[in-house]
Write an enzyme that holds these catalytic residues in place. Structure first.
Site, PDB file in Angstrom:
ATOM      1  N   CYS A   1     -29.666 -23.892   5.666  1.00 11.65           N
ATOM      2  CA  CYS A   1     -30.999 -23.323   5.545  1.00 11.65           C
ATOM      3  C   CYS A   1     -31.616 -23.877   4.271  1.00 11.65           C
ATOM      4  O   CYS A   1     -31.139 -23.586   3.170  1.00 11.65           O
ATOM      5  CB  CYS A   1     -30.919 -21.797   5.493  1.00 11.65           C
ATOM      6  SG  CYS A   1     -32.519 -20.976   5.351  1.00 11.65           S
TER       7      CYS A   1
ATOM      8  N   CYS B   1     -45.280 -12.111   2.424  1.00 13.29           N
ATOM      9  CA  CYS B   1     -44.613 -11.212   3.368  1.00 13.29           C
ATOM     10  C   CYS B   1     -43.811 -10.160   2.604  1.00 13.29           C
ATOM     11  O   CYS B   1     -43.024 -10.490   1.715  1.00 13.29           O
ATOM     12  CB  CYS B   1     -43.691 -11.998   4.296  1.00 13.29           C
ATOM     13  SG  CYS B   1     -44.556 -13.256   5.274  1.00 13.29           S
TER      14      CYS B   1
ATOM     15  N   CYS C   1     -39.793 -10.160   2.134  1.00 17.58           N
ATOM     16  CA  CYS C   1     -39.164 -11.402   1.669  1.00 17.58           C
ATOM     17  C   CYS C   1     -39.222 -11.510   0.147  1.00 17.58           C
ATOM     18  O   CYS C   1     -40.287 -11.379  -0.455  1.00 17.58           O
ATOM     19  CB  CYS C   1     -39.870 -12.598   2.306  1.00 17.58           C
ATOM     20  SG  CYS C   1     -39.170 -14.190   1.834  1.00 17.58           S
TER      21      CYS C   1
ATOM     22  N   GLY D   1     -40.278 -20.534   0.888  1.00 15.30           N
ATOM     23  CA  GLY D   1     -41.467 -21.311   1.197  1.00 15.30           C
ATOM     24  C   GLY D   1     -41.857 -21.251   2.664  1.00 15.30           C
ATOM     25  O   GLY D   1     -41.069 -20.893   3.533  1.00 15.30           O
TER      26      GLY D   1
ATOM     27  N   SER E   1     -42.244 -16.290  12.800  1.00 15.11           N
ATOM     28  CA  SER E   1     -41.945 -15.013  12.145  1.00 15.11           C
ATOM     29  C   SER E   1     -43.019 -14.022  12.565  1.00 15.11           C
ATOM     30  O   SER E   1     -44.089 -13.959  11.962  1.00 15.11           O
ATOM     31  CB  SER E   1     -41.928 -15.192  10.625  1.00 15.11           C
ATOM     32  OG  SER E   1     -40.857 -16.015  10.225  1.00 15.11           O
TER      33      SER E   1
ATOM     34  N   HIS F   1     -42.518 -10.271  13.724  1.00 17.66           N
ATOM     35  CA  HIS F   1     -42.179  -9.025  13.024  1.00 17.66           C
ATOM     36  C   HIS F   1     -43.040  -7.816  13.367  1.00 17.66           C
ATOM     37  O   HIS F   1     -42.839  -6.737  12.791  1.00 17.66           O
ATOM     38  CB  HIS F   1     -42.172  -9.233  11.508  1.00 17.66           C
ATOM     39  CG  HIS F   1     -41.370 -10.410  11.065  1.00 17.66           C
ATOM     40  ND1 HIS F   1     -40.063 -10.605  11.457  1.00 17.66           N
ATOM     41  CD2 HIS F   1     -41.686 -11.486  10.290  1.00 17.66           C
ATOM     42  CE1 HIS F   1     -39.608 -11.740  10.933  1.00 17.66           C
ATOM     43  NE2 HIS F   1     -40.574 -12.293  10.228  1.00 17.66           N
TER      44      HIS F   1
ATOM     45  N   ASN G   1     -33.169  -7.509   5.390  1.00 22.06           N
ATOM     46  CA  ASN G   1     -32.413  -7.433   4.149  1.00 22.06           C
ATOM     47  C   ASN G   1     -33.151  -6.565   3.139  1.00 22.06           C
ATOM     48  O   ASN G   1     -34.378  -6.593   3.058  1.00 22.06           O
ATOM     49  CB  ASN G   1     -32.214  -8.837   3.553  1.00 22.06           C
ATOM     50  CG  ASN G   1     -31.251  -9.667   4.372  1.00 22.06           C
ATOM     51  OD1 ASN G   1     -30.047  -9.493   4.300  1.00 22.06           O
ATOM     52  ND2 ASN G   1     -31.799 -10.581   5.174  1.00 22.06           N
TER      53      ASN G   1
END
Length: 349
Positions: free
Chosen positions: A104, A115, A118, A158, A213, A215, A289
């Site tokens: 990654c 976001c 994040c 990023g 993404s 969500h 997370n």
């Protein structure tokens, strides 16, 4: 001084020609860099001394230095903190699977997308990474683990489509036979949904996997989580995705980070299934997370399974992402922020 990792083979051949050197020397140089992990011109033994001197005066080989290495308890995830020559720090994650090693990579130092779930974006964006700087993350990781990287996800710090030109150049470089020769179908690019760039990428007809993404199943909820939703609506993103599918015939992945009592209800699952019905796609559910700077909590195991079951029952192909490296802060931006704080580069938030 230019970073030679930013150059394609044709560009280096042209430089050789312009500087009175044989064009075939370009392939020799790249063989040393990409196949032999030799990152100092003076040690490229089959090059004439004069050629090596010219190269050293014109180019650098910018491989980042490793500051920290973290390994998960089960030894299937590595996280590297890298420092570039200008002192900026990024992080790269390697995940070891039976089918090969995935990496990654980060495409920017920081991020300006905002976001809320994040950590990468908490302190904003510092600068873009060049194509060669993105590529160097893979070279250094391969050296560290002593194994080949076979899959790439542009899903680190990023927004890749906010650094479009450098990312496109990177895709070309990493796919090249003289370089790492990683096939496009082994590359995934994740974006929060910059609609014009999704369409521009579609026109290139690459065979990479596009991951969105998402969500949230509606604009109202998405705006509370992702500022980009104020610029591009979900309907605009979906239309861009359909355009991408039509151009490339590639299935799109929709990423959905499940946040407790925010977007993990049965109603949200029903709404998402309706939104994606009939689209060539796959949903990747991500247990969110914990980020210290927000109050988002991971959904319960029961809610995650229930959400997944609803999508599957509605005919939406769905998986739940396996959690890897949680014990080493392997989520985007977490480790970098922790390190910078420990060195007093960042104020406590």
């Amino acid at each position: 001084m230019d970073n030679i990792l930013n150059l394609s083979l044709e560009e280096l051949k042209q430089w050789m020609k312009d500087n009175g050197e044989s064009e075939f020397r370009a392939k020799q140089v790249f063989h040393w860099i990409y196949k032999s992990n030799q990152w100092n011109f003076r040690d490229m033994d089959n090059l004439p001394k004069n050629t090596k001197e010219k190269l050293a005066k014109s180019f650098s080989i910018d491989i980042p230095e490793i500051i920290e290495v973290y390994k998960s308890k089960d030894e299937d995830t590595y996280k590297f903190l890298y420092e570039y020559e200008d002192g900026n720090i990024i992080e790269t994650v390697v995940m070891k699977y039976k089918h090969g090693n995935s990496i990654c990579v980060s495409t920017q130092i920081g991020c300006r997308m905002g976001c809320k779930f994040c950590a990468s974006t908490v302190d904003g964006m510092v600068r873009n990474l060049s194509s060669g700087e993105i590529l160097a993350q893979i070279l250094k990781a391969q050296e560290q683990i002593g194994e080949r990287i076979s899959n790439i996800v542009l899903m680190g710090s990023g927004e890749p489509l906010d650094n479009y030109d450098n990312v496109i150049k990177f895709l070309s470089l990493v796919n090249a036979e003289y370089s790492l020769n990683i096939g496009q179908r082994h590359i995934t690019l994740s974006t929060c949904g910059i609609v014009p760039k999704i369409r521009e990428l579609a026109d290139k007809n690459y065979q990479i996997t596009l991951a969105i993404s998402l969500h949230a199943p509606n604009d109202k909820l998405r705006k509370t989580m992702m500022p980009i939703a104020n610029k591009y609506s979900i309907s605009e993103i979906i239309e861009a995705c359909k355009y991408y599918i039509n151009k490339t015939n590639r299935r799109i992945t929709f990423e959905y980070a499940l946040v407790n009592d925010v977007n993990d209800s049965a109603q949200s699952a029903e709404e998402l299934a309706k939104l994606l019905k009939g689209i060539l796609c796959h949903v990747n559910l991500i247990p969110v997370n914990k980020v210290r700077e927000n109050n988002f909590e991971k959904s319960s195991t029961n809610n995650i399974k229930n959400f997944s079951n609803i999508l599957i029952e509605k005919g939406i192909e769905t998986t739940i992402r396996r959690e890897m490296g949680s014990d080493i802060n392997a989520a985007c931006g977490q480790l970098r922020r922790s390190y910078l704080k420990s060195k007093n580069y960042l104020k406590e938030v």
